[in-house]
Enzyme design. Structure first.
Site, PDB file in Angstrom:
ATOM      1  CB  CYS A   2     -27.858 -43.824  23.736  1.00  0.00           C
ATOM      2  SG  CYS A   2     -26.136 -44.185  23.401  1.00  0.00           S
ATOM      3  NE  ARG A  27     -32.182 -40.082  21.947  1.00  0.00           N
ATOM      4  CZ  ARG A  27     -32.241 -39.188  22.932  1.00  0.00           C
ATOM      5  NH1 ARG A  27     -33.346 -38.493  23.116  1.00  0.00           N
ATOM      6  NH2 ARG A  27     -31.224 -38.996  23.734  1.00  0.00           N
ATOM      7  CD1 TRP A  76     -24.842 -42.427  16.851  1.00  0.00           C
ATOM      8  CD2 TRP A  76     -23.259 -41.728  18.264  1.00  0.00           C
ATOM      9  NE1 TRP A  76     -23.991 -41.596  16.161  1.00  0.00           N
ATOM     10  CE2 TRP A  76     -23.012 -41.157  16.994  1.00  0.00           C
ATOM     11  CE3 TRP A  76     -22.377 -41.426  19.311  1.00  0.00           C
ATOM     12  CZ2 TRP A  76     -21.934 -40.311  16.754  1.00  0.00           C
ATOM     13  CZ3 TRP A  76     -21.297 -40.577  19.054  1.00  0.00           C
ATOM     14  CH2 TRP A  76     -21.089 -40.030  17.786  1.00  0.00           C
ATOM     15  CG  ASN A 100     -29.106 -42.786  26.852  1.00  0.00           C
ATOM     16  OD1 ASN A 100     -28.844 -43.892  26.390  1.00  0.00           O
ATOM     17  ND2 ASN A 100     -30.133 -42.056  26.462  1.00  0.00           N
ATOM     18  N   GLY A 101     -25.070 -41.712  28.237  1.00  0.00           N
ATOM     19  CA  GLY A 101     -24.086 -40.805  28.841  1.00  0.00           C
ATOM     20  C   GLY A 101     -22.696 -41.402  28.732  1.00  0.00           C
ATOM     21  CD  GLU A 479     -28.453 -24.951   8.254  1.00  0.00           C
ATOM     22  OE1 GLU A 479     -27.426 -24.993   8.955  1.00  0.00           O
ATOM     23  OE2 GLU A 479     -29.296 -25.862   8.245  1.00  0.00           O
ATOM     24  CE  LYS A 483     -29.464 -29.121   7.200  1.00  0.00           C
ATOM     25  NZ  LYS A 483     -29.694 -28.562   8.489  1.00  0.00           N
ATOM     26  CD  GLU A 486     -27.112 -32.339   8.513  1.00  0.00           C
ATOM     27  OE1 GLU A 486     -26.878 -32.961   9.554  1.00  0.00           O
ATOM     28  OE2 GLU A 486     -27.736 -31.253   8.504  1.00  0.00           O
ATOM     29  CG  HIS A 502      -7.750 -13.507  -0.057  1.00  0.00           C
ATOM     30  ND1 HIS A 502      -6.746 -12.588  -0.273  1.00  0.00           N
ATOM     31  CD2 HIS A 502      -8.916 -12.836  -0.178  1.00  0.00           C
ATOM     32  CE1 HIS A 502      -7.296 -11.393  -0.488  1.00  0.00           C
ATOM     33  NE2 HIS A 502      -8.614 -11.522  -0.436  1.00  0.00           N
ATOM     34  CE  LYS A 601     -33.677 -33.420  14.853  1.00  0.00           C
ATOM     35  NZ  LYS A 601     -33.423 -32.485  13.754  1.00  0.00           N
TER      36      LYS A 601
HETATM   37  C1  AGP Z   1     -28.418 -30.061  11.702  1.00  0.00           C
HETATM   38  O1  AGP Z   1     -28.866 -30.447  10.470  1.00  0.00           O
HETATM   39  C2  AGP Z   1     -27.610 -30.911  12.465  1.00  0.00           C
HETATM   40  N1  AGP Z   1     -27.776 -32.266  12.254  1.00  0.00           N
HETATM   41  C3  AGP Z   1     -26.887 -30.421  13.690  1.00  0.00           C
HETATM   42  O2  AGP Z   1     -25.910 -29.537  13.235  1.00  0.00           O
HETATM   43  C4  AGP Z   1     -27.684 -29.761  14.821  1.00  0.00           C
HETATM   44  O3  AGP Z   1     -28.196 -28.542  14.399  1.00  0.00           O
HETATM   45  C5  AGP Z   1     -26.787 -29.604  16.060  1.00  0.00           C
HETATM   46  O4  AGP Z   1     -26.368 -30.865  16.487  1.00  0.00           O
HETATM   47  C6  AGP Z   1     -27.450 -28.853  17.189  1.00  0.00           C
HETATM   48  O5  AGP Z   1     -28.554 -29.532  17.681  1.00  0.00           O
HETATM   49  P1  AGP Z   1     -29.598 -28.817  18.626  1.00  0.00           P
HETATM   50  O6  AGP Z   1     -30.253 -27.736  17.839  1.00  0.00           O
HETATM   51  O7  AGP Z   1     -30.561 -29.896  19.027  1.00  0.00           O
HETATM   52  O8  AGP Z   1     -28.827 -28.266  19.787  1.00  0.00           O
END
Ligand code: AGP
Length: 606
Positions: A2, A27, A76, A100-101, A479, A483, A486, A502, A601
């Site tokens: 949010c 966000r 959100w 928010n929260g 990583e 990427k 997502e 395995h 985000k």
């Molecule tokens: C990365 O592409 C992500 N969308 C996600 O994994 C992100 O890295 C994670 O939520 C941590 O966020 P931060 O670095 O703001 O703590």
């Protein structure tokens, strides 16, 4: 997650709110709304809907009145589905509120104060509005304090009271609020991005204080009514650096910005060829007095930690663990005053990481954080901070934050190795010289991005995909795989290639492409054997391979040659290549690359 904006001042309030909500879109959200106070009638009008800020803009265009103040929100969904009535702001009696929260005890509050009749939505936030309205007898501060005393959970609350003119009130616990006043008026937001258009001076509202905004005055008081001087910070981000700069998506722009971001991250931290944290105020004792290291982070930031783990093991031979912040507190971690905790976060607001840092500090550990957003909650909670200086990262998929986190880790490892007597001065300088080559090497990969676009077309149709590698290559691929999944929604799994036999090799067919990384000379022959195993089971294989060792397999496979660095640093060019792969798959599929479905985000709920 949010986003919040509040504004009172001389500009067109609606436009300020809607523009700010657009800036907060990154966000992650599913609904949006604003409430504005009509200057003539004094009525507070609420406009809200499920969908995009552009949908909200269309609703708001129908009726225009002169407004003196307003509040806005991007939601959100957590409590209650995605629909118009669950969107914020919520209005109950004299109170209009955005939140928010998470309010953990909202059900008890409904029962204890008999609020059910006041509620039109399924949200915990509307319960706060109803409770505030119940307690409000003309004194906003009293009503806020009484309400906050009953809440369990996290909250940033921003409130308009019907009989308080163009004044905005706010308070918070954990969930952040930043605020500022400037010639156009006074404003607050969930993060700095929304304020950047007006000013780069801001302060973080302290927890359990009351912020009161009028067009020409901003007042901060504690819960005993004492006025408190705000502690202003200056953001060193260019005010316009949050734009797309001619690129179709932020993700591409941010990938392209990496050479510069790395330079900004290391520039002031290298003196006479040696890593130097004196400007950051990080003492060597932090590195010499610890017996073990614990890295806490989520998602991409956690993957940066895994690369650091490999470096610390091979160079420092120290005990190190990388913990998913969301699991950390529940895993009885070995943490004490001899543990150096390193928290990694782009936003500095990820709630799991923040709570893990608080927990580690309670157990006596010293905490160093690696953060991108200045003055964020994790930065404030930590004993020491190393900022990554990547500039604003807007795309949900983290790219330049990751590689700048890696750059900080190389500096930490070098400083630690030297201060613990593992590296001589010459060895340290040579390590740093290689780090300083990174921007040039990354540029070489970026110049060849069209070739990666061609590779991307080969995996476009895949439903499932594997990424395989050993050692550091496996860390990079974790990583790369995150990427890809997502932004492209392809089911991708990174596997240590030796583990394939395995179990997971059962899933390899001609319909499961395999992406391999081969950048570590000492592991090359074993990695190539594992690649042969999947190829002979029908998989199409693409290899990202260190240039100087790629000759040995010329012609046999589809290979993208990565410019040479020492093996420990191959993470850098390989990461850029894998980011581009994910980016092109997503954009070729026609997806909204910057805003993948379901993702946010800034993850501010546990
Ligand atoms: C990365 O592409 C992500 N969308 C996600 O994994 C992100 O890295 C994670 O939520 C941590 O966020 P931060 O670095 O703001 O703590």
């Amino acid at each position: 997650m949010c986003g919040i904006i509040g504004y009172t001042g001389s500009e067109d309030v609606r436009e300020v709110l809607l523009d700010a909500l657009e800036l907060l879109e990154y966000r992650g959200y599913d609904s949006a709304g604003i409430a504005v106070r009509d200057k003539e009638s004094g009525n507070t009008q609420v406009f809200k809907c499920a969908g995009r800020v552009s949908d909200l803009r269309a609703i708001c265009a129908t009726e225009r009145v002169l407004c003196g103040c307003g509040i806005g929100h991007t939601r959100w969904a957590t409590h209650g589905g995605v629909n118009d009535s669950n969107a914020h702001p919520h209005q109950v009696g004299k109170v209009t509120l955005v939140h928010n929260g998470i309010i953990e005890n909202y059900r008890e509050l409904i029962t204890d104060y008999d609020l059910a009749g006041d509620l039109k939505s399924e949200t915990d936030s509307e319960v706060v509005a109803a409770l505030l309205n119940r307690f409000y007898e003309g004194d906003p501060a009293e009503a806020i304090k009484k309400t906050v005393a009953k809440l369990k959970g996290t909250f940033a609350l921003v409130v308009l009271f019907a009989d308080q003119g163009d004044t905005i009130f706010s308070t918070r616990n954990v969930s952040p609020i930043v605020a500022t006043s400037c010639k156009e008026g006074a404003m607050l937001a969930s993060d700095l991005t929304a304020l950047c258009r007006f000013t780069n001076r801001y302060f973080v509202v302290p927890e359990y204080h009351i912020l009161t905004l009028t067009a020409d005055k901003l007042t901060l008081t504690d819960f005993d009514g004492h006025e408190v001087e705000p502690e202003y910070l200056t953001a060193d981000w260019e005010l316009n650096s949050a734009g797309k700069g001619g690129y179709p998506f932020y993700m591409e722009k941010e990938i392209m910005e990496q050479p510069e971001a790395i330079e900004n991250t290391i520039a002031n931290r290298v003196k006479s060829g040696m890593p130097d944290f004196s400007l950051d105020g990080v003492p060597d004792s932090l590195f010499t007095d610890c017996e073990r290291i614990s890295i806490i982070a989520c998602g991409t930031a956690m993957h940066a930690g895994l690369v650091a783990q490999a470096l610390v093991k091979s160079i420092l031979h120290m005990h190190i663990e990388v913990e998913m912040a969301s699991e950390f507190m529940y895993s009885d971690p070995v943490i004490d005053e001899k543990t150096l905790v390193i928290a990694v976060s782009q936003s500095g607001e990820t709630i799991d990481t923040l709570e893990a840092v608080k927990y580690a500090k309670r157990r006596g550990a010293k905490c160093l954080s690696v953060i991108n957003v200045k003055g964020s909650s994790i930065a404030r909670e930590s004993d020491y901070v190393l900022y990554t200086n990547a500039g604003p990262e807007i795309a949900v998929a983290s790219t330049k934050a990751y590689t700048t986190q890696l750059a900080v880790f190389y500096l930490i490892v070098a400083r630690m190795a030297h201060s613990r007597g593992v590296f001589t001065t010459e060895e340290t300088q040579s390590f740093i010289r290689e780090l300083q080559r990174t921007p040039e090497v990354m540029k070489k990969v970026l110049e060849r991005r069209r070739d990666i676009h061609v590779v991307a077309k080969k995996v476009l149709a895949a439903k499932d995909l594997f990424m395989i590698g050993r050692g550091l290559d496996y860390s990079i691929l974790l990583e790369g795989s995150l990427k890809l999944k997502e932004v492209s929604y392809i089911h991708s799994e990174a596997y240590a290639s030796g583990e394939l036999k395995h179990g997971p090799i059962a899933l390899i067919t001609q319909d499961t492409p395999v992406v391999a990384a081969v950048t570590q000379e000492k592991l090359m022959s074993k990695e190539l054997s594992n690649i042969k195993e999947v190829k002979s089971r029908g998989a199409d294989v693409v290899i990202f391979m260190k240039e100087s060792i790629a000759e040995s397999i010329e012609g046999e496979y589809e290979v993208f040659k990565l410019p040479d660095m020492q093996d420990e640093f191959m993470v850098m060019p390989a990461s850029v290549a894998l980011q581009l792969l994910a980016y092109y798959v997503s954009s070729d599929k026609g997806y909204d690359v910057d805003k993948p479905r379901n993702l946010a985000k800034v993850v501010t709920v546990e």
